[in-house]
Design an enzyme around this catalytic site. Structure first.
Site, PDB file in Angstrom:
ATOM      1  N   LYS A  54      91.138 -66.043   9.084  1.00 15.70           N
ATOM      2  CA  LYS A  54      89.992 -65.696   9.026  1.00 15.70           C
ATOM      3  C   LYS A  54      89.054 -66.439   7.905  1.00 15.70           C
ATOM      4  O   LYS A  54      88.208 -67.064   8.063  1.00 15.70           O
ATOM      5  CB  LYS A  54      89.500 -64.073   8.945  1.00 15.70           C
ATOM      6  CG  LYS A  54      89.813 -63.683  10.423  1.00 15.70           C
ATOM      7  CD  LYS A  54      89.914 -62.136  10.321  1.00 15.70           C
ATOM      8  CE  LYS A  54      90.263 -61.424  11.462  1.00 15.70           C
ATOM      9  NZ  LYS A  54      90.342 -60.019  11.730  1.00 15.70           N
ATOM     10  N   GLN A  98      89.958 -55.030   8.073  1.00 17.73           N
ATOM     11  CA  GLN A  98      91.250 -55.533   8.849  1.00 17.73           C
ATOM     12  C   GLN A  98      91.872 -54.140   9.318  1.00 17.73           C
ATOM     13  O   GLN A  98      92.191 -53.283   8.471  1.00 17.73           O
ATOM     14  CB  GLN A  98      92.175 -56.299   8.288  1.00 17.73           C
ATOM     15  CG  GLN A  98      93.205 -56.721   9.057  1.00 17.73           C
ATOM     16  CD  GLN A  98      92.753 -57.894  10.273  1.00 17.73           C
ATOM     17  OE1 GLN A  98      91.678 -58.406  10.081  1.00 17.73           O
ATOM     18  NE2 GLN A  98      93.645 -57.704  11.223  1.00 17.73           N
ATOM     19  N   ASP A 121      82.618 -56.850  13.771  1.00 17.70           N
ATOM     20  CA  ASP A 121      83.797 -56.442  14.716  1.00 17.70           C
ATOM     21  C   ASP A 121      82.995 -55.919  15.799  1.00 17.70           C
ATOM     22  O   ASP A 121      83.713 -55.676  16.820  1.00 17.70           O
ATOM     23  CB  ASP A 121      84.551 -55.591  13.957  1.00 17.70           C
ATOM     24  CG  ASP A 121      86.103 -56.090  13.604  1.00 17.70           C
ATOM     25  OD1 ASP A 121      86.578 -57.175  14.116  1.00 17.70           O
ATOM     26  OD2 ASP A 121      86.756 -55.692  12.687  1.00 17.70           O
TER      27      ASP A 121
HETATM   28  N1  LIG Z   1      89.228 -55.457  12.318  1.00 21.23           N
HETATM   29  C1  LIG Z   1      89.918 -55.853  13.098  1.00 21.23           C
HETATM   30  N2  LIG Z   1      91.209 -55.797  13.003  1.00 21.23           N
HETATM   31  C2  LIG Z   1      91.932 -56.393  13.857  1.00 21.23           C
HETATM   32  C3  LIG Z   1      91.473 -57.049  15.142  1.00 21.23           C
HETATM   33  C4  LIG Z   1      90.259 -57.431  15.017  1.00 21.23           C
HETATM   34  O1  LIG Z   1      89.442 -57.829  15.925  1.00 21.23           O
HETATM   35  N3  LIG Z   1      89.331 -56.575  13.929  1.00 21.23           N
HETATM   36  N4  LIG Z   1      92.157 -57.514  16.016  1.00 21.23           N
HETATM   37  C5  LIG Z   1      93.907 -57.592  15.996  1.00 21.23           C
HETATM   38  C6  LIG Z   1      94.352 -58.711  15.170  1.00 21.23           C
HETATM   39  N5  LIG Z   1      93.598 -59.969  15.057  1.00 21.23           N
HETATM   40  C7  LIG Z   1      92.545 -60.240  14.427  1.00 21.23           C
HETATM   41  O2  LIG Z   1      92.106 -59.379  13.489  1.00 21.23           O
HETATM   42  C8  LIG Z   1      93.927 -61.053  15.668  1.00 21.23           C
HETATM   43  C9  LIG Z   1      95.172 -61.079  16.685  1.00 21.23           C
HETATM   44  C10 LIG Z   1      95.959 -62.148  17.161  1.00 21.23           C
HETATM   45  C11 LIG Z   1      95.345 -63.274  17.057  1.00 21.23           C
HETATM   46  C12 LIG Z   1      95.912 -64.723  17.585  1.00 21.23           C
HETATM   47  O3  LIG Z   1      95.198 -65.598  17.626  1.00 21.23           O
HETATM   48  N6  LIG Z   1      97.229 -64.640  18.022  1.00 21.23           N
HETATM   49  C13 LIG Z   1      97.922 -65.748  18.661  1.00 21.23           C
HETATM   50  C14 LIG Z   1      99.532 -65.433  18.143  1.00 21.23           C
HETATM   51  C15 LIG Z   1      99.741 -65.396  16.854  1.00 21.23           C
HETATM   52  C16 LIG Z   1     101.153 -65.309  16.363  1.00 21.23           C
HETATM   53  O4  LIG Z   1     101.841 -66.281  16.820  1.00 21.23           O
HETATM   54  O5  LIG Z   1     101.752 -64.062  15.977  1.00 21.23           O
HETATM   55  C17 LIG Z   1      97.789 -65.919  20.090  1.00 21.23           C
HETATM   56  O6  LIG Z   1      97.355 -64.892  20.807  1.00 21.23           O
HETATM   57  O7  LIG Z   1      97.626 -67.261  20.315  1.00 21.23           O
HETATM   58  C18 LIG Z   1      94.197 -63.501  16.342  1.00 21.23           C
HETATM   59  C19 LIG Z   1      93.664 -62.392  15.800  1.00 21.23           C
HETATM   60  C20 LIG Z   1      94.363 -56.293  15.219  1.00 21.23           C
HETATM   61  N7  LIG Z   1      93.441 -56.030  14.089  1.00 21.23           N
END
Ligand SMILES: Nc1nc2c(c(=O)[nH]1)N[C@@H](CN(C=O)c1ccc(C(=O)N[C@@H](CCC(=O)O)C(=O)O)cc1)CN2
Length: 296
Positions: A54, A98, A121
């Site tokens: 981020k 987070q 968020d």
């Molecule tokens: N305050 C927040 N906490 C969390 C959120 C959120 O939106 N706000 N979401 C999730 C975690 N997250 C962002 O924070 C998030 C999760 C996954 C991805 C992502 O791009 N994943 C990749 C794969 C990553 C890997 O290889 O492990 C994909 O899907 O291609 C981005 C953001 C929980 N907490």
């Protein structure tokens, strides 16, 4: 595979490009630099990766990034004091805590301590209420990303049958509200839904957000339907692990008209939409119109 692949990674890059263009204009025309503060409590490895990502993407888009790290045993009062300081900092337009938080903290109380207009968020109860009543809200990033992909693929969604699998406050419920706002006929299905397979088979659009690896097989999908997979589940595969979604990709892709992959689908859109929400928050805070193509 017969379905068209909806490439979230590529689309997220397009959104980030639009964000960067808008940020450059805000700087040039209004001397305004949108700022995002991200707060991480503890050292959860996945959360550390997301927070790093981020911060990096915020800076790449030309925005100001503020990172705050607290130890896992920090008390809640310390976190609330930090949030209060960020609420009052004019350089900070967006605040994100987070998740998950350590178990001794009350996530709802912490989230609701963020000023609603800085809640990028979109988890604050005021933003949930604004979204549900059709008012200008900060929209949760994951559902916003899903909506952008659906609009990009279909254009008009009006009159479509949409089934949202999962009823969480951060994905399922806001996703259903957004689809309702697009004039879809929306069903929220969950673990107690009767005849789940038959319910899903009615859907022109399926959004799977249950957090159960590969729960939806291809024979639940109506031929030609669009499948948006929100799940990110790490499973054991022999000696290694790999990521899978909430739908069985191969069998669903044989039947669906379009489908998002995991990884590379919804996940990258989540962070792109966080950047977009930060620009929206900075514009609204300065009496400027929210950027087109970056909001709902
Ligand atoms: N305050 C927040 N906490 C969390 C959120 C959120 O939106 N706000 N979401 C999730 C975690 N997250 C962002 O924070 C998030 C999760 C996954 C991805 C992502 O791009 N994943 C990749 C794969 C990553 C890997 O290889 O492990 C994909 O899907 O291609 C981005 C953001 C929980 N907490």
């Amino acid at each position: 595979m017969t379905a068209k692949l909806i490439d979230g990674k590529a689309f997220a890059a397009t959104i980030r490009g639009r964000v960067a263009d808008h940020v450059a204009r805000l700087k040039e025309e209004h001397d305004l630099t949108p700022g995002l503060a991200v707060v991480l409590v503890g050292e959860d490895p996945a959360s550390q990766v997301y927070v790093r990502s981020k911060g990096k993407q915020t800076k790449e888009a030309g925005m100001a990034s503020f990172e705050h790290k607290l130890p896992v045993d920090a008390d809640q009062e310390t976190l609330l004091k930090l949030i209060n300081d960020l609420n009052n900092d004019p350089e900070v337009h967006g605040i994100l805590v987070q998740l998950p938080l350590p178990s001794h903290m009350d996530s709802s109380l912490v989230i609701n301590a963020i000023a609603p207009e800085k809640d990028v968020d979109g988890f604050h109860v005021i933003n949930a209420g604004r979204l549900a009543t059709g008012q200008d809200a900060m929209v949760p990033c994951t559902p916003l990303g899903c909506l952008m992909m659906l609009r990009d693929h279909h254009g008009d969604l009006s009159g479509m049958n949409a089934v949202v699998l999962g009823r969480s406050n951060i994905v399922g419920k806001p996703m259903a509200q957004l689809l309702l706002g697009e004039s879809c006929t929306v069903t929220i299905a969950h673990s107690r839904t009767r005849d789940l397979a038959d319910v899903v088979r009615q859907a022109d659009v399926v959004v799977a957000a249950v957090g159960r690896p590969e729960m939806v097989p291809g024979d639940w999908i109506k031929p030609g339907a669009t499948v948006i997979d929100v799940g990110i589940n790490r499973i054991q595969d022999g000696e290694k692990t790999r990521l899978v979604g909430d739908v069985e990709f191969d069998s669903c892709a044989e039947v669906a008209g379009a489908i998002t992959p995991v990884p590379g689908g919804v996940g990258p859109m989540t962070i792109a939409c966080l950047l977009a929400n930060t620009v929206t928050a900075a514009c609204r805070a300065n009496g400027l119109a929210a950027p087109e193509g970056l909001t709902k």
